[in-house]
Design a protein around this motif. Structure first.
Motif, PDB file in Angstrom:
ATOM      1  N   UNK A 174       0.828  -1.194   0.000  1.00  9.46           N
ATOM      2  CA  UNK A 174       0.000   0.000   0.000  1.00  9.46           C
ATOM      3  C   UNK A 174       0.864   1.246   0.000  1.00  9.46           C
ATOM      4  N   UNK A 175       1.911   1.223   0.833  1.00 10.03           N
ATOM      5  CA  UNK A 175       2.759   2.401   0.984  1.00 10.03           C
ATOM      6  C   UNK A 175       4.177   1.933   1.205  1.00 10.03           C
ATOM      7  N   UNK A 176       5.122   2.699   0.665  1.00 11.97           N
ATOM      8  CA  UNK A 176       6.527   2.337   0.848  1.00 11.97           C
ATOM      9  C   UNK A 176       7.359   3.602   0.969  1.00 11.97           C
ATOM     10  N   UNK A 177       8.309   3.578   1.879  1.00 13.03           N
ATOM     11  CA  UNK A 177       9.290   4.652   1.937  1.00 13.03           C
ATOM     12  C   UNK A 177      10.678   4.033   1.917  1.00 13.03           C
ATOM     13  N   UNK A 178      11.533   4.566   1.044  1.00 12.20           N
ATOM     14  CA  UNK A 178      12.920   4.117   0.994  1.00 12.20           C
ATOM     15  C   UNK A 178      13.810   5.330   0.848  1.00 12.20           C
ATOM     16  N   UNK A 186       1.768  -3.222   3.947  1.00 12.63           N
ATOM     17  CA  UNK A 186       1.103  -4.042   2.939  1.00 12.63           C
ATOM     18  C   UNK A 186      -0.150  -4.688   3.513  1.00 12.63           C
ATOM     19  N   UNK A 187      -0.965  -5.176   2.602  1.00 14.11           N
ATOM     20  CA  UNK A 187      -2.202  -5.850   2.986  1.00 14.11           C
ATOM     21  C   UNK A 187      -2.093  -7.291   2.511  1.00 14.11           C
ATOM     22  N   UNK A 188      -2.406  -8.228   3.416  1.00 20.20           N
ATOM     23  CA  UNK A 188      -2.359  -9.632   3.039  1.00 20.20           C
ATOM     24  C   UNK A 188      -3.646 -10.267   3.551  1.00 20.20           C
ATOM     25  N   UNK A 189      -4.619 -10.429   2.642  1.00 19.99           N
ATOM     26  CA  UNK A 189      -5.958 -10.882   3.037  1.00 19.99           C
ATOM     27  C   UNK A 189      -6.506 -10.057   4.191  1.00 19.99           C
ATOM     28  N   UNK A 190      -6.728 -10.720   5.332  1.00 18.98           N
ATOM     29  CA  UNK A 190      -7.346 -10.030   6.466  1.00 18.98           C
ATOM     30  C   UNK A 190      -6.323  -9.280   7.320  1.00 18.98           C
ATOM     31  N   UNK A 191      -5.060  -9.370   6.966  1.00 13.07           N
ATOM     32  CA  UNK A 191      -4.013  -8.825   7.826  1.00 13.07           C
ATOM     33  C   UNK A 191      -3.281  -7.651   7.187  1.00 13.07           C
ATOM     34  N   UNK A 227       6.280  -8.023  10.317  1.00 14.98           N
ATOM     35  CA  UNK A 227       5.349  -8.124  11.445  1.00 14.98           C
ATOM     36  C   UNK A 227       3.921  -8.132  10.900  1.00 14.98           C
ATOM     37  N   UNK A 228       3.164  -9.148  11.274  1.00 12.15           N
ATOM     38  CA  UNK A 228       1.787  -9.298  10.788  1.00 12.15           C
ATOM     39  C   UNK A 228       0.818  -8.888  11.901  1.00 12.15           C
TER      40      UNK A 228
END
Lengths: 180, 132
Positions: free
Chosen positions: A19-23, A91-96, A178-179
């Motif tokens: 969804x979002x990233x910072x580098x 990030x989004x991973x299904x419900x998490x 971390x989920x």
């Protein structure tokens, strides 16, 4: 001149649920501003306040861990590469929701960090609470909370903390996942 | 003794410590770049204030924290420890840990702190919607 295929990069991020990233270099301003953007994003996604604050809290600990570690190398003659190696991803991973961070480590810093993480991975909620209570009373170090942040992340996580190590020239690229 | 008033920023809380009324309040979020440095003047004020208090004096501390990072959690425990010591030497210390019921992490944080304190009166206070 090198060109960037931003269409493909954006598509790749999207396929991976990022969804979002910072580098880049992690200043405190960036930690605040990116964190604010994360909160706005999650509010718009109608996430509950409790879940939003958990994601935000894990993000702050990761971003400050990366920033504090990279800052150690500011005065080192060959530190430039390590200073700019940080990345944080929501990030989004299904419900998490998944909060990940990465940065280069000096080889001598790998052992103590992975020892802490391996210990956390063996503990259940009660074990994590007991360890948190013990570490709470240890003084702040010059570089942060001396591992309390990792315990707080583990207490909020719905799965054991995951990490990877990848050799990059004379350094090691460390990632933490971390989920929530 | 002068009041201690610190305005909130995005990553640091608002503080208002009043020696005359013996009321101290901290409100907001705490994840400053350097927690030890941010709280140094706060500890200086608190130590001077507590040193001047007579046994039997009553102090009320209102903590309405929305978020504490790990470094700030350690600093907050040190802050509460100073109040605990004052309570052990006869000061009546009441701490109200005000939490939004939708913010479970802050309730849990308050519960963690309450386990560390014995003599102060530590209340977990659920904040209902402020309609005023």
């Amino acid at each position: 001149m090198k060109d960037f295929d931003l269409v493909r990069l954006r598509d790749d991020l999207s396929k991976r649920g990022i969804l979002m990233v910072f580098s880049g270099p992690f200043s405190h301003c960036i930690v605040e501003e990116f964190g604010n953007a994360v909160r706005h994003y999650l509010e718009n996604a109608r996430l509950s306040r409790a879940a939003m604050m958990d994601v935000f809290a894990v993000y702050v600990e990761q971003a400050q861990n990366v920033g504090n570690y990279l800052r150690r190398w500011e005065s080192e003659p060959h530190g430039a590469r390590i200073i700019n190696s940080g990345i944080v991803i929501i990030a989004r991973d299904d419900e998490h929701y998944v909060i990940s961070s990465g940065n280069l480590l000096a080889p001598q810093d790998v052992g103590p960090l992975t020892a802490q993480l391996e210990q956390l991975r063996t503990l259940d909620k009660m074990g994590l609470k007991a360890l948190h209570k013990e570490k709470l009373r240890q003084p702040l170090t010059e570089w942060g909370s001396g591992g309390l942040g990792l315990i707080q992340m583990a207490r909020k996580a719905t799965a054991p903390l995951q990490y990877t190590l990848t050799a990059v020239d004379e350094w090691v690229f460390f990632t933490l996942r971390v989920v929530i | 003794m002068d009041k201690l008033v610190i305005e909130a920023t995005r990553s640091s809380p608002a503080l208002e410590f009043d020696a005359e009324t013996c009321r101290l309040s901290i409100k907001g979020e705490s994840y400053p770049e350097n927690a030890a440095a941010f709280y140094t003047p706060v500890f200086a004020w608190l130590k001077e204030f507590l040193a001047d208090l007579a046994s039997g004096a009553a102090v009320q501390v209102d903590l309405e924290i929305l978020y504490l990072n790990s470094s700030s959690t350690k600093v907050m425990l040190n802050f509460l420890d100073l109040l605990e010591h004052a309570a052990q030497s006869g000061v009546l210390v009441t701490i109200n840990w005000r939490y939004d019921p939708d913010n479970e992490a802050i309730l849990e944080c308050g519960q963690d702190f309450s386990e560390e304190l014995k003599t102060v009166m530590f209340n977990l206070v659920e904040q209902t919607e402020d309609l005023s």
